[in-house]
Design a protein around this motif. Sequence first.
Motif, PDB file in Angstrom:
ATOM      1  N   THR A  41       1.803   6.774  -6.909  1.00  0.00           N
ATOM      2  CA  THR A  41       0.405   7.438  -7.088  1.00  0.00           C
ATOM      3  C   THR A  41       1.592   8.883  -7.052  1.00  0.00           C
ATOM      4  O   THR A  41       1.121   9.437  -7.901  1.00  0.00           O
ATOM      5  N   ALA A  42       1.177   9.450  -5.693  1.00  0.00           N
ATOM      6  CA  ALA A  42       1.487  10.941  -4.816  1.00  0.00           C
ATOM      7  C   ALA A  42       3.241  10.952  -6.367  1.00  0.00           C
ATOM      8  O   ALA A  42       2.488  12.724  -6.448  1.00  0.00           O
TER       9      ALA A  42
ATOM     10  N   ILE B 113      -4.252   1.438  -8.811  1.00  0.00           N
ATOM     11  CA  ILE B 113      -4.706  -0.281  -8.522  1.00  0.00           C
ATOM     12  C   ILE B 113      -4.261  -1.236  -7.730  1.00  0.00           C
ATOM     13  O   ILE B 113      -5.212  -1.928  -7.042  1.00  0.00           O
ATOM     14  N   VAL B 114      -2.929  -0.392  -7.344  1.00  0.00           N
ATOM     15  CA  VAL B 114      -2.609  -1.144  -6.295  1.00  0.00           C
ATOM     16  C   VAL B 114      -2.870  -1.233  -4.802  1.00  0.00           C
ATOM     17  O   VAL B 114      -2.962  -1.700  -3.436  1.00  0.00           O
ATOM     18  N   GLN B 115      -3.144   0.528  -4.730  1.00  0.00           N
ATOM     19  CA  GLN B 115      -4.169   1.398  -3.655  1.00  0.00           C
ATOM     20  C   GLN B 115      -5.193   0.697  -3.436  1.00  0.00           C
ATOM     21  O   GLN B 115      -5.284   0.232  -1.597  1.00  0.00           O
ATOM     22  N   GLY B 116      -6.105   0.350  -3.960  1.00  0.00           N
ATOM     23  CA  GLY B 116      -7.300  -0.047  -4.405  1.00  0.00           C
ATOM     24  C   GLY B 116      -7.279  -1.632  -3.353  1.00  0.00           C
ATOM     25  O   GLY B 116      -8.054  -2.234  -2.933  1.00  0.00           O
ATOM     26  N   LEU B 117      -6.383  -2.752  -4.160  1.00  0.00           N
ATOM     27  CA  LEU B 117      -6.584  -3.807  -3.954  1.00  0.00           C
ATOM     28  C   LEU B 117      -6.265  -4.114  -2.959  1.00  0.00           C
ATOM     29  O   LEU B 117      -6.649  -4.869  -1.752  1.00  0.00           O
ATOM     30  N   CYS B 118      -4.514  -3.521  -1.985  1.00  0.00           N
ATOM     31  CA  CYS B 118      -3.960  -3.619  -0.767  1.00  0.00           C
ATOM     32  C   CYS B 118      -4.494  -2.606   0.106  1.00  0.00           C
ATOM     33  O   CYS B 118      -5.251  -3.633   1.651  1.00  0.00           O
ATOM     34  N   THR B 119      -6.196  -2.199   0.398  1.00  0.00           N
ATOM     35  CA  THR B 119      -6.659  -1.871   0.758  1.00  0.00           C
ATOM     36  C   THR B 119      -7.741  -2.519   1.592  1.00  0.00           C
ATOM     37  O   THR B 119      -8.094  -2.925   3.013  1.00  0.00           O
TER      38      THR B 119
ATOM     39  N   LEU C  46       0.406  -1.361   0.061  1.00  0.00           N
ATOM     40  CA  LEU C  46      -0.390   0.126   0.138  1.00  0.00           C
ATOM     41  C   LEU C  46       0.884   0.785   0.481  1.00  0.00           C
ATOM     42  O   LEU C  46       0.865   2.887  -0.726  1.00  0.00           O
ATOM     43  N   VAL C  47       1.722   1.339   0.828  1.00  0.00           N
ATOM     44  CA  VAL C  47       2.645   2.513   0.853  1.00  0.00           C
ATOM     45  C   VAL C  47       3.653   2.400  -0.880  1.00  0.00           C
ATOM     46  O   VAL C  47       3.621   3.885  -1.680  1.00  0.00           O
ATOM     47  N   ILE C  48       4.061   1.674  -1.006  1.00  0.00           N
ATOM     48  CA  ILE C  48       4.913   1.712  -2.635  1.00  0.00           C
ATOM     49  C   ILE C  48       3.718   2.330  -3.560  1.00  0.00           C
ATOM     50  O   ILE C  48       3.760   2.902  -4.437  1.00  0.00           O
TER      51      ILE C  48
END
Length: 493
Positions: free
Chosen positions: A94-95, A108-114, A87-89
């Motif tokens: 993204t930022a 997409i990684v943010q959504g999955l890991c949340t 999630l950090v990565i």
Amino acid sequence: MFKGPLAGRYPVVSAMVVFALVPYLALSAALGPITPIIADDLDMSLRTLNVTTGLANAGYAVGTILAVQFAQHLPQRRMLIIYGSLLVIGSVLTASAVNAGIFVVGHIVQGLCTSLLLIAAVPPLITGYPQARLRETVVILNMCIFGAVALGPVFAGIQANSNGWRPLFWVVAGIATAALVLSVLTFEYTPPASKGTSIDFVALGLASVGCVAGFFGASQLLTHSFSEVRAWAPLIGGLLLIVILFIHEYTAKHPLLCVRSLFSTFPVAGIVAAMCAAAASVSATLLTSTVLAERMSPLRLGLLYLPEVGGAVIAAVAFGRVFRTRLLHFYVLGGLTFLSVGIAVMNAAEPPTAPLIAVGSGLVGVGVGSSVVPALFIAGFSLRSNQVQRVFGIVELMRAVAAFMIGPILMYIATTAESNLVSGTRDALWICFGLGVAGAVLGAALYVVGGVRHPPKPSVQGWMSGEQPGWDSPPLFAGLTRSEGGNEKDANC
């Protein structure tokens, strides 16, 4: 074996859960006003950005099932650290994105890991501490999910008012980093839940393909006509695969999800209520903010939804008072009523006015906070507490499909059903109102045909022990068929 210096300390562990869930859930409600700014800065088309959001939501939905499967075979707290690291990565990518490709991958990684973190971290917080802590946990859980979502439009308005987007995403990355640090500090070994069981590849495949296809198709409706194959084919095909997923899990001898055990009066009524409330509330906010975006500044528009946060706080505190009592059943019904009234207030003028949106959003906040998480507990109390992770996975998958997939469909209706956006939005908001009413009516009807005359009080102590459900849920339509006995509790889990 390594044990974190703050392991087992409830305030720190609960803070970790808050920091893990808030970033993406807030972003999911904040992207609307800053979407054009992101697209312009990264030279992305709005179509590409819409698809990115859809795929990130698909990742959130798929992650609910992946997390349940991983928990069966892998040490759960170690996986929590892996999810937090990813999630950090994703948040940093993204930022700091300098092009569309990096942003797409990171989001997409943010959504999955949340959702991986949600399923891995929340159930242990519910069942891993003494019963006296459960009241605090249910309040925290309610605020995590809906407080963050309610604050999304406010954050978006502040950020869009300064014509930027990266500061918001860097704040999200910082919160995700704090969650990772706390997950290390609170680490303690947790074994796999059921290491000897087989991997349910069919369920994983159906969930992954179904969610990706369905959310991709829904995102296409924001820029294409439903008559185009690229929109309707993946949308309808994805929904069919999700239906097949639940049929497979109901009939399988060793399913990943406890579908058959949930196929009784209380869980079905709770899941119906949660889905209707999620779909109606998220869509109403999306529709009203879109129609008012050209009439007022982003900051003023965002502040109109601030009462929703207050409503969510009130609902969370009240839920902490009633979740141990038989009033829990009526509390969900009252929440759906508040939600429906709030949407009707928003839709009382054409076009919606600022005062009506402010009042309506407060009622919606009370309504959604009083319905979705309480409905989840109605389903969870119907099984033993050691199955709450699987129950949570099912409910969150269906909530994600309802909340994130229905919105684009109703936006399509708003932009095509009438000659102008204002009239189309009015029609779509009446559909949202209908969803809220349907959740209340169908839920109450299931209780009636289930023969439930006096809704029971949950046996929280017995449920927390893991030895029995919180109550016996009557079979579906037991009042009509005169069947006796509770549901097939955990026989096929």
